[in-house]
Motif scaffolding. Sequence first.
Motif, PDB file in Angstrom:
ATOM      1  N   PHE A 181      -7.842  -0.909  -9.827  1.00  0.00           N
ATOM      2  CA  PHE A 181      -8.006  -1.111  -8.715  1.00  0.00           C
ATOM      3  C   PHE A 181      -6.733  -1.720  -7.896  1.00  0.00           C
ATOM      4  N   TYR A 182      -6.306  -0.857  -6.907  1.00  0.00           N
ATOM      5  CA  TYR A 182      -4.996  -1.373  -6.104  1.00  0.00           C
ATOM      6  C   TYR A 182      -5.285  -1.292  -4.737  1.00  0.00           C
ATOM      7  N   VAL A 183      -4.953  -2.440  -3.855  1.00  0.00           N
ATOM      8  CA  VAL A 183      -5.252  -2.366  -2.511  1.00  0.00           C
ATOM      9  C   VAL A 183      -3.786  -3.004  -2.045  1.00  0.00           C
ATOM     10  N   LYS A 184      -3.512  -2.493  -0.829  1.00  0.00           N
ATOM     11  CA  LYS A 184      -2.273  -3.120   0.013  1.00  0.00           C
ATOM     12  C   LYS A 184      -2.562  -3.001   1.469  1.00  0.00           C
ATOM     13  N   LEU A 185      -2.623  -4.018   2.166  1.00  0.00           N
ATOM     14  CA  LEU A 185      -2.765  -4.125   3.485  1.00  0.00           C
ATOM     15  C   LEU A 185      -1.320  -3.421   4.255  1.00  0.00           C
ATOM     16  N   PRO A 186      -1.383  -2.427   4.952  1.00  0.00           N
ATOM     17  CA  PRO A 186       0.027  -1.891   5.448  1.00  0.00           C
ATOM     18  C   PRO A 186       0.767  -2.944   6.266  1.00  0.00           C
ATOM     19  N   ASN A 187       0.140  -3.992   6.681  1.00  0.00           N
ATOM     20  CA  ASN A 187       1.075  -4.941   7.445  1.00  0.00           C
ATOM     21  C   ASN A 187       1.414  -6.170   6.473  1.00  0.00           C
ATOM     22  N   SER A 188       1.200  -5.736   5.161  1.00  0.00           N
ATOM     23  CA  SER A 188       1.716  -6.841   4.270  1.00  0.00           C
ATOM     24  C   SER A 188       2.780  -6.257   3.637  1.00  0.00           C
ATOM     25  N   LYS A 189       3.718  -7.381   2.901  1.00  0.00           N
ATOM     26  CA  LYS A 189       4.762  -6.697   1.934  1.00  0.00           C
ATOM     27  C   LYS A 189       4.275  -6.239   0.724  1.00  0.00           C
ATOM     28  N   HIS A 190       3.294  -6.844   0.283  1.00  0.00           N
ATOM     29  CA  HIS A 190       2.801  -6.686  -1.012  1.00  0.00           C
ATOM     30  C   HIS A 190       1.373  -6.347  -1.173  1.00  0.00           C
ATOM     31  N   GLY A 191       0.896  -5.872  -2.213  1.00  0.00           N
ATOM     32  CA  GLY A 191      -0.506  -5.399  -2.300  1.00  0.00           C
ATOM     33  C   GLY A 191      -1.143  -6.264  -3.785  1.00  0.00           C
ATOM     34  N   THR A 192      -2.035  -5.983  -4.200  1.00  0.00           N
ATOM     35  CA  THR A 192      -2.794  -6.683  -5.271  1.00  0.00           C
ATOM     36  C   THR A 192      -3.611  -5.666  -6.150  1.00  0.00           C
ATOM     37  N   ILE A 193      -4.117  -6.296  -7.162  1.00  0.00           N
ATOM     38  CA  ILE A 193      -5.029  -5.657  -8.195  1.00  0.00           C
ATOM     39  C   ILE A 193      -6.322  -6.372  -8.266  1.00  0.00           C
ATOM     40  N   THR A 194      -7.270  -5.839  -7.768  1.00  0.00           N
ATOM     41  CA  THR A 194      -8.425  -6.350  -7.606  1.00  0.00           C
ATOM     42  C   THR A 194      -9.480  -6.223  -8.618  1.00  0.00           C
TER      43      THR A 194
END
Length: 347
Positions: A148-161
């Motif tokens: 599962f991957y999420v990335k906030l559009p205003n952030s440079k990087h996402g994460t694996i949750t």
Amino acid sequence: MKNVKLFFHKLTNWEYWPYQVVYFPVYFQYLFFAARAKSFFFFNAANPSIKNGGFFMESKKEIYDLIPQKYYPKTILIPQATPTNEIVSKISDSHIQFPVIAKPDVGLRGTAVKKLYNEKDIESYASKAKFNFLIQDTIPYDKEIGLFYVKLPNSKHGTITGIVEKEFLIVTGNGQNTIREILNTDPRYQFQIKALEKEYGAQIDKILPLNESINLVPYGNHCRGTKFIDASIKITPKMITTFNAICSEIEGFYYGRMDIMFSNYEDLENGKNFQIVEINGAISEPTHIYDPKHSIIFGWKELLKHYNYLYQISIQNNHKGHPYLSFKEGISEFKKHNNYYNTILDF
């Protein structure tokens, strides 16, 4: 007596509960978010390049087209009612080898996903399919996870949750009992006997030789007997960096679960020897919650956390100019989904 035992097994193991019960607290959170976004269909903006954000009626082929070819198996789209000889010709022209995987272009929890071994299987599948479907190369790796991957559009990087490992419905023979008798030793497999009878016929009443194993459902779907195991402990900073790079190559993808087949975690961490089975968007579940060791409280916490991510991502993308579905458009899409649901269940 067997039916009574299975009933109590379902009752005492929440992974089998109806989704309406499992998602009960999420409904209230969802209505709160919809009110704040002033849109019941705010999720449309979660993944701007995917139809409806990937919540319903999204085409798998259109999603594959967003992914660099090196990351997924060779795939062709077969329109409904395509003659068998044309399908076989397309398979040959695409250099796809038997056995192949066939699945609906618009999926529904693993329904109508089949492994096909020859032209006769193709003809049988196509004759029953009242929908567009995909033909894919069989992926050469034997391990499967949902990442599962999420990335906030205003952030440079996402994460694996979260990561879920998938333990396929594999039975091993003892030279004495039939496949059916072996299936009856495990409630998880007992739930699948009716579907397996339809697929394998008299074969499930054959005795499996000593130490011979057979994968009766070669795709990792919980509804088809796969056991889900929480493997989130495998998440590392290096893996997150690798998948940030991979997901940056997938246009408009911010939220969802990537189903992946791979050789081993070390290679996966380095972005080697893996293929993406498919990407699920806004409708994605953090399926690591269905590990039998987890409580329903754990499941609710994870669901609420992920729907909060979905809301935050949708809001930020909307502020960047990506629209929500209007109420009229959303209801129209929902009706299409229900009609399609009934069609695919008839397969």
